[in-house]
Scaffold this motif. Sequence first.
Motif, short mmCIF file in Angstrom:
data_model
loop_
_atom_site.label_atom_id
_atom_site.label_comp_id
_atom_site.label_asym_id
_atom_site.label_seq_id
_atom_site.Cartn_x
_atom_site.Cartn_y
_atom_site.Cartn_z
N MET A 1 0.84 -1.05 0.04
CA MET A 1 -0.11 0.13 -0.16
C MET A 1 0.87 1.14 0.16
SD MET A 1 -3.17 0.90 2.45
CE MET A 1 -3.69 -0.88 2.12
N LYS A 2 0.95 2.05 -1.22
CA LYS A 2 1.88 3.33 -1.12
C LYS A 2 1.45 4.30 -0.54
CE LYS A 2 4.02 0.95 -4.44
NZ LYS A 2 5.36 0.45 -4.00
N LYS A 3 2.37 4.70 0.41
CA LYS A 3 2.12 5.93 1.36
C LYS A 3 3.12 6.94 0.97
CE LYS A 3 -0.80 3.77 4.31
NZ LYS A 3 -2.27 4.09 4.30
N VAL A 4 2.95 8.34 1.15
CA VAL A 4 3.83 9.37 1.05
C VAL A 4 4.00 10.01 2.53
CG1 VAL A 4 4.36 11.76 0.25
CG2 VAL A 4 2.81 10.02 -1.08
N ILE A 5 5.12 9.57 2.98
CA ILE A 5 5.37 9.59 4.56
C ILE A 5 6.63 10.84 4.44
CG2 ILE A 5 6.16 8.51 6.64
CD1 ILE A 5 3.50 7.60 5.62
N THR A 6 6.52 11.91 5.51
CA THR A 6 7.61 12.47 5.73
C THR A 6 8.56 11.95 6.51
OG1 THR A 6 6.53 13.65 7.50
CG2 THR A 6 6.00 14.59 5.49
N ALA A 7 9.44 12.60 6.94
CA ALA A 7 10.65 12.02 7.64
C ALA A 7 10.05 11.62 9.21
CB ALA A 7 11.91 12.90 7.88
N SER A 8 9.10 12.55 9.54
CA SER A 8 8.50 12.46 10.95
C SER A 8 7.24 11.45 10.93
CB SER A 8 7.69 13.78 11.41
OG SER A 8 6.79 14.15 10.79
N ASN A 9 7.33 10.72 9.83
CA ASN A 9 6.02 9.43 9.83
C ASN A 9 4.76 10.41 9.85
OD1 ASN A 9 7.98 7.45 9.32
ND2 ASN A 9 6.95 6.35 10.67
N TYR A 10 4.63 11.69 9.32
CA TYR A 10 3.34 12.10 9.25
C TYR A 10 2.89 12.08 7.72
CZ TYR A 10 -0.42 15.61 8.64
OH TYR A 10 -1.45 16.42 8.20
N VAL A 12 1.56 12.82 4.24
CA VAL A 12 1.27 13.73 3.28
C VAL A 12 0.34 12.93 2.15
CG1 VAL A 12 1.88 15.49 1.78
CG2 VAL A 12 3.37 15.10 3.50
N ILE A 13 -0.88 13.42 2.17
CA ILE A 13 -1.84 12.90 1.47
C ILE A 13 -2.07 13.71 0.35
CG2 ILE A 13 -4.39 12.14 0.97
CD1 ILE A 13 -4.37 11.69 3.98
N PRO A 14 -1.77 12.95 -0.85
CA PRO A 14 -1.97 13.71 -2.25
C PRO A 14 -3.23 13.73 -2.64
CG PRO A 14 -1.04 11.64 -2.83
CD PRO A 14 -1.01 11.88 -1.22
N VAL A 21 -10.34 14.66 -2.19
CA VAL A 21 -10.12 13.56 -1.44
C VAL A 21 -9.10 12.76 -2.17
CG1 VAL A 21 -12.43 13.61 -0.13
CG2 VAL A 21 -11.99 11.98 -2.54
N ARG A 22 -8.72 11.68 -1.52
CA ARG A 22 -7.79 10.44 -2.25
C ARG A 22 -8.52 9.25 -2.30
NH1 ARG A 22 -1.82 8.07 -0.98
NH2 ARG A 22 -1.30 7.74 -3.19
N PHE A 23 -8.68 8.78 -3.30
CA PHE A 23 -9.39 7.36 -3.52
C PHE A 23 -8.87 6.73 -4.48
CE2 PHE A 23 -12.58 4.57 -5.05
CZ PHE A 23 -13.34 4.32 -4.22
N TYR A 24 -8.42 5.54 -4.47
CA TYR A 24 -7.44 4.58 -5.19
C TYR A 24 -7.59 3.27 -4.89
CZ TYR A 24 -3.74 4.42 -1.83
OH TYR A 24 -2.94 4.18 -0.76
#
Length: 296
Positions: A1-10, A12-14, A21-24
Amino acid sequence: MKKVITASNYEVIPLDLRTNVRFYTSVDFGSYVPPHWHDAIEILYLQEGELKVNTESTSRNLRSGQCTLIQPNKVHSTLCTRPNKAIVFQIPLLFLEKFVPDAAQLTFQLEGTPRQASQPEWDRQKIQINQFKEKLEQMQFIMDTKPDGAPLLFNTLLFDVLYQLYHNFSFGFTADSTSRQNQNLEKLKPVLDYINCNCNRAISLTEISRIAMFDPKYFCRFFKKCMGTTFLEYQNDIRISHIYQDLVSTNDKISVILERHGFTNYKLFRKVFYKHFGATPTEVRKNNSVYQKTTL
């Protein structure tokens, strides 16, 4: 499951600018996403395979046909050891608050039912969740086929789903505890940044406590309370997630991968790895290769 995670593990939702929204559809042959959070409601509807979802102190093994919902700013992780296919639906809280001003004061729940619920109530809830999943499948079909006017049709279904979510699956709760949790997560961001940027080497408790500006004993309690795991376990989780991806996406030797990500104790590594995946690194690499050739 692809995630966009910042260094702080927050995370970021494209977002899709046409829907906000994000739907995929996610097709995952194997992954481990370590503890992270985001300011959006996340709905996972598993259509094939299995997926383990850990949310703070709870853990659930999703099976085909099941849904789960993750609250905004709740620390969670996912583990996929067998191929799966899922609808991933992320709704930013700020977007929902445009139409439901008290959204931040609500908690949402899709799965489960109170034990004291009557049979008619239980039957009603099953009908509601089935209707909810049907709408998600319709949204998925539009995303996949992209008919003329797809954004219009998708948004029509989107607001229908949001209406169902608000009226059928929301409950009130005290905002103070949520606000406090969000503040604690903000305090941890510099700490998690530091761990992620230095995960290829050992970080001592004294060192990380200085970054947090806490007494070491207090830091241990604070970290466990916020992240649902200890500092040392989290540090190993970050390494394991990187190692897993290298195992299934490269042909590098296991010893080279371990050195790359700072795991010097092979005995400990095998123990931690097996705890997560129920298999050795060699077995995971072999099985993943077979899955990608024969499934989904």
